[in-house]
Scaffold this motif. Structure first.
Motif, PDB file in Angstrom:
ATOM      1  N   CYS A 152       0.822  -1.217   0.000  1.00  0.00           N
ATOM      2  CA  CYS A 152       0.000   0.000   0.000  1.00  0.00           C
ATOM      3  C   CYS A 152       0.854   1.265   0.000  1.00  0.00           C
ATOM      4  O   CYS A 152       0.461   2.285  -0.578  1.00  0.00           O
ATOM      5  CB  CYS A 152      -0.952  -0.003   1.196  1.00  0.00           C
ATOM      6  N   LYS A 153       2.009   1.213   0.641  1.00  0.00           N
ATOM      7  CA  LYS A 153       2.919   2.367   0.643  1.00  0.00           C
ATOM      8  C   LYS A 153       3.216   2.806  -0.790  1.00  0.00           C
ATOM      9  O   LYS A 153       3.251   4.001  -1.086  1.00  0.00           O
ATOM     10  CB  LYS A 153       4.204   2.004   1.379  1.00  0.00           C
ATOM     11  N   ASP A 154       3.409   1.856  -1.670  1.00  0.00           N
ATOM     12  CA  ASP A 154       3.791   2.162  -3.053  1.00  0.00           C
ATOM     13  C   ASP A 154       2.609   2.255  -4.009  1.00  0.00           C
ATOM     14  O   ASP A 154       2.714   2.915  -5.051  1.00  0.00           O
ATOM     15  CB  ASP A 154       4.755   1.089  -3.572  1.00  0.00           C
ATOM     16  N   ASN A 155       1.495   1.588  -3.698  1.00  0.00           N
ATOM     17  CA  ASN A 155       0.408   1.461  -4.669  1.00  0.00           C
ATOM     18  C   ASN A 155      -0.944   2.011  -4.219  1.00  0.00           C
ATOM     19  O   ASN A 155      -1.741   2.429  -5.066  1.00  0.00           O
ATOM     20  CB  ASN A 155       0.225  -0.018  -5.041  1.00  0.00           C
ATOM     21  N   VAL A 156      -1.243   1.966  -2.931  1.00  0.00           N
ATOM     22  CA  VAL A 156      -2.559   2.423  -2.436  1.00  0.00           C
ATOM     23  C   VAL A 156      -2.317   3.396  -1.271  1.00  0.00           C
ATOM     24  O   VAL A 156      -2.594   3.095  -0.112  1.00  0.00           O
ATOM     25  CB  VAL A 156      -3.434   1.232  -1.977  1.00  0.00           C
ATOM     26  N   PRO A 157      -1.773   4.572  -1.563  1.00  0.00           N
ATOM     27  CA  PRO A 157      -1.281   5.460  -0.505  1.00  0.00           C
ATOM     28  C   PRO A 157      -2.348   6.020   0.430  1.00  0.00           C
ATOM     29  O   PRO A 157      -2.024   6.448   1.546  1.00  0.00           O
ATOM     30  CB  PRO A 157      -0.593   6.593  -1.286  1.00  0.00           C
ATOM     31  N   ARG A 158      -3.635   5.988   0.006  1.00  0.00           N
ATOM     32  CA  ARG A 158      -4.696   6.534   0.861  1.00  0.00           C
ATOM     33  C   ARG A 158      -5.327   5.475   1.769  1.00  0.00           C
ATOM     34  O   ARG A 158      -6.239   5.775   2.528  1.00  0.00           O
ATOM     35  CB  ARG A 158      -5.795   7.182   0.004  1.00  0.00           C
ATOM     36  N   MET A 159      -4.821   4.253   1.701  1.00  0.00           N
ATOM     37  CA  MET A 159      -5.372   3.178   2.525  1.00  0.00           C
ATOM     38  C   MET A 159      -4.662   3.141   3.875  1.00  0.00           C
ATOM     39  O   MET A 159      -3.438   3.070   3.947  1.00  0.00           O
ATOM     40  CB  MET A 159      -5.212   1.831   1.817  1.00  0.00           C
ATOM     41  N   ASN A 160      -5.447   3.217   4.954  1.00  0.00           N
ATOM     42  CA  ASN A 160      -4.901   2.975   6.291  1.00  0.00           C
ATOM     43  C   ASN A 160      -4.694   1.470   6.411  1.00  0.00           C
ATOM     44  O   ASN A 160      -5.661   0.703   6.429  1.00  0.00           O
ATOM     45  CB  ASN A 160      -5.860   3.481   7.371  1.00  0.00           C
ATOM     46  N   THR A 161      -3.450   1.050   6.477  1.00  0.00           N
ATOM     47  CA  THR A 161      -3.130  -0.359   6.290  1.00  0.00           C
ATOM     48  C   THR A 161      -3.446  -1.238   7.483  1.00  0.00           C
ATOM     49  O   THR A 161      -3.498  -2.462   7.359  1.00  0.00           O
ATOM     50  CB  THR A 161      -1.646  -0.506   5.941  1.00  0.00           C
ATOM     51  N   ILE A 162      -3.661  -0.634   8.638  1.00  0.00           N
ATOM     52  CA  ILE A 162      -3.964  -1.442   9.823  1.00  0.00           C
ATOM     53  C   ILE A 162      -4.674  -0.567  10.847  1.00  0.00           C
ATOM     54  O   ILE A 162      -4.353   0.603  11.021  1.00  0.00           O
ATOM     55  CB  ILE A 162      -2.674  -2.061  10.406  1.00  0.00           C
ATOM     56  N   SER A 163      -5.669  -1.119  11.497  1.00  0.00           N
ATOM     57  CA  SER A 163      -6.350  -0.454  12.610  1.00  0.00           C
ATOM     58  C   SER A 163      -6.073  -1.281  13.858  1.00  0.00           C
ATOM     59  O   SER A 163      -6.616  -2.372  14.030  1.00  0.00           O
ATOM     60  CB  SER A 163      -7.858  -0.369  12.340  1.00  0.00           C
ATOM     61  N   ILE A 164      -5.187  -0.781  14.689  1.00  0.00           N
ATOM     62  CA  ILE A 164      -4.712  -1.541  15.841  1.00  0.00           C
ATOM     63  C   ILE A 164      -5.736  -1.394  16.969  1.00  0.00           C
ATOM     64  O   ILE A 164      -6.080  -0.293  17.365  1.00  0.00           O
ATOM     65  CB  ILE A 164      -3.316  -1.049  16.269  1.00  0.00           C
ATOM     66  N   CYS A 165      -6.248  -2.541  17.432  1.00  0.00           N
ATOM     67  CA  CYS A 165      -7.481  -2.559  18.217  1.00  0.00           C
ATOM     68  C   CYS A 165      -7.252  -2.945  19.680  1.00  0.00           C
ATOM     69  O   CYS A 165      -6.830  -4.065  19.961  1.00  0.00           O
ATOM     70  CB  CYS A 165      -8.470  -3.556  17.613  1.00  0.00           C
ATOM     71  N   GLY A 166      -7.583  -2.027  20.566  1.00  0.00           N
ATOM     72  CA  GLY A 166      -7.732  -2.398  21.966  1.00  0.00           C
ATOM     73  C   GLY A 166      -9.175  -2.782  22.259  1.00  0.00           C
ATOM     74  O   GLY A 166      -9.469  -3.452  23.249  1.00  0.00           O
ATOM     75  N   TYR A 167     -10.065  -2.337  21.388  1.00  0.00           N
ATOM     76  CA  TYR A 167     -11.514  -2.509  21.565  1.00  0.00           C
ATOM     77  C   TYR A 167     -11.900  -3.954  21.874  1.00  0.00           C
ATOM     78  O   TYR A 167     -12.685  -4.221  22.788  1.00  0.00           O
ATOM     79  CB  TYR A 167     -12.212  -2.036  20.291  1.00  0.00           C
TER      80      TYR A 167
END
Length: 497
Positions: A167-182
């Motif tokens: 995603c860094k190189d190809n999908v730059p607007r994608m948040n690649t991970i949502s780190i969850c404490g929930y």
């Protein structure tokens, strides 16, 4: 403490906060067939929702196709069923991907779902550079709290690293991970442990990306976080503020980031479903309103409001509309959004912020001293700690020490009004299996075989798996077929006993 938008971002990650842009109202939705989910998404967008959040059924989450007899009772039950790219095309039919952002609650199969979303964009004429959204893609919390993991930790982390790198190189607007404490909080852990576990998981993911030679400032701005929002107003607001400060210090001091955007903890918050009750369900409207207000007062960037009937079933259109209106009333009919950090300066709040930060740091240090969060997961000690905390909380509810209105205090003798529930279609699996058969009959099966062989080859080596998975998805390979190949190479996770 500084000002909003300044390190260490205790008071919010942007200078003007909601005065410049309101939080994203993102109701979690998805059920049954792709057609039903498409209709629900269009309804939500018509009601003023700003972005989509996709719920997948359990078979999709754990890598099984709808025709697998092991999962026949779960197809379309707690989310939408996705077997192939055809299903994803239907889900987003008439919804332009360059005009909305989409959050995907999916973890071990996140790479496949991301590939399908990119492929839908291709078919709509939307390039990957214009696609935006968030992948949950947080596998460690699955081992700790949810249980939808497929592969052992090492190959699972490899897949996450592949997604970040691609995603860094190809999908730059994608948040690649949502780190969850929930999810750990929903499983029963304390507010302090929610923060500690979440940040320790985040450190593991950052280290995985750094091993690949990616600079911290190249990917950290696309990390996001999900923390639960409970009923203790001051304590929950303080938790979000403390978590932002802790993350900013970790990224700056431990990982030596230079870009302030890398240090910002961008937060999505959902009302804790465990705070809502099956008894007297209309009381949950008040509970969800309070929790939504807490999230707004905390400066969260996106918010989900739990519907009052979720203790029973997937929400009805009425209950999900009520949840949307709750957010809109807080946003437009109160002054909660009129100033950044509206509760900042309260002596009680500042004391709680400092206390939560200190206690979370101590818990993080304790886990690190015992070998770290990965070792704790592999040994099962983290899972046992969460189970113990959940048991202690339940004992307090059973004894009446923790009051839950309508459950263990102020219980009404009057007959409860029957709540209208969502009734899932009874023929979801039948429809999915028929579509799956049709897709398999019409696709280029030689192309599918070649694409799956390429996934196997790359998985056996060290290359990035996103390219081969994207090729397989374009050939209409199924979620189950792709996961079966990865299981051959990676094996399956076995829980510690």
């Amino acid at each position: 403490m500084g000002f909003p938008g300044e390190f260490p971002f205790v008071r919010g990650v942007y200078p003007s906060m909601y005065r410049g842009k309101l939080w994203t109202m993102r109701q979690y939705a998805g059920y049954g067939t792709p057609e039903e989910t498409n209709a629900r998404f269009k309804y939500l967008l018509e009601q003023g929702q700003m972005g989509l959040s996709v719920a997948f059924d359990l078979p999709t989450q754990i890598g099984f196709d709808s025709d697998n007899p092991v999962v026949e009772d779960e197809v379309g039950r707690v989310g939408v069923s996705v077997d192939t790219l055809k299903d994803m095309e239907i889900i987003f039919d008439g919804i332009p991907l360059d005009k909305i952002t989409t959050s995907f609650t999916v973890n071990p199969t996140a790479a496949i779902i991301l590939a399908m979303y990119i492929a839908v964009g291709d078919k709509q004429g939307v390039s990957p550079e214009k696609i935006g959204g968030t992948l949950q893609n947080d596998i460690l919390k699955e081992y700790m709290a949810r249980g939808t993991q497929i592969f052992p930790p090492a190959p699972s982390l490899r897949l996450i690293g592949d997604i970040i790198e691609y995603c860094k190189d190809n999908v730059p607007r994608m948040n690649t991970i949502s780190i969850c404490g929930y999810h750990m909080r929903e499983a029963g852990c304390s507010l302090i442990h929610e923060v500690a576990y979440c940040l320790l998981d985040a450190i593991v993911y950052v280290e995985e990306a750094l091993k690949r030679g990616i600079d911290i400032d190249e990917f950290a701005p696309r990390l996001s976080f999900l923390l639960g929002c409970g009923m203790n107003l001051f304590e929950e607001v303080a938790k979000f503020r403390a978590a932002r400060r802790l993350w900013a210090k970790i990224v700056k001091n431990k990982f030596k980031a230079k870009n302030p955007d890398s240090m910002k903890m961008r937060l999505f918050s959902g009302c804790l479903a465990t705070a809502c009750t099956a008894s007297e369900p209309l009381n949950n409207i008040a509970r969800s309103t309070i929790m939504t207000l807490v999230a707004a007062l905390s400066g969260c960037n996106a918010i989900h409001t739990t519907s009052y009937d979720e203790a029973y079933e997937i929400p009805t259109e009425e209950s999900v509309r009520t949840s949307m209106r709750t957010q809109q009333i807080i946003a437009y009919e109160t002054d909660a959004a009129s100033v950044a950090d509206p509760m900042g300066g309260s002596y009680f709040l500042e004391y709680l912020t400092n206390r939560i930060e200190e206690e979370a740091e101590r818990e993080m240090a304790r886990i690190e001293d015992k070998g770290g969060i990965l070792k704790g997961i592999e040994e099962g000690s983290i899972q046992r700690d969460i189970a113990r905390q959940a048991f202690e909380l339940e004992k307090k509810i059973q004894s009446g020490e923790k009051i839950v209105v309508g459950v263990n205090k102020f219980v009404s003798d009057a007959k409860e009004r029957e709540v209208e529930l969502h009734h899932p279609s009874k023929d979801v699996r039948e429809k999915q299996v028929l579509r799956l058969k049709k897709v398999k009959a019409e696709r280029n099966n030689e192309g599918v075989k070649f694409a799956l062989d390429e996934i196997r080859r790359v998985a056996t080596g060290r290359g990035n798996l996103l390219g081969p998975i994207l090729s397989a998805v374009h050939e209409y390979a199924t979620v189950g077929e792709i996961c079966a190949v990865l299981k051959e190479v990676f094996g399956e996770y076995q829980e510690a006993t």
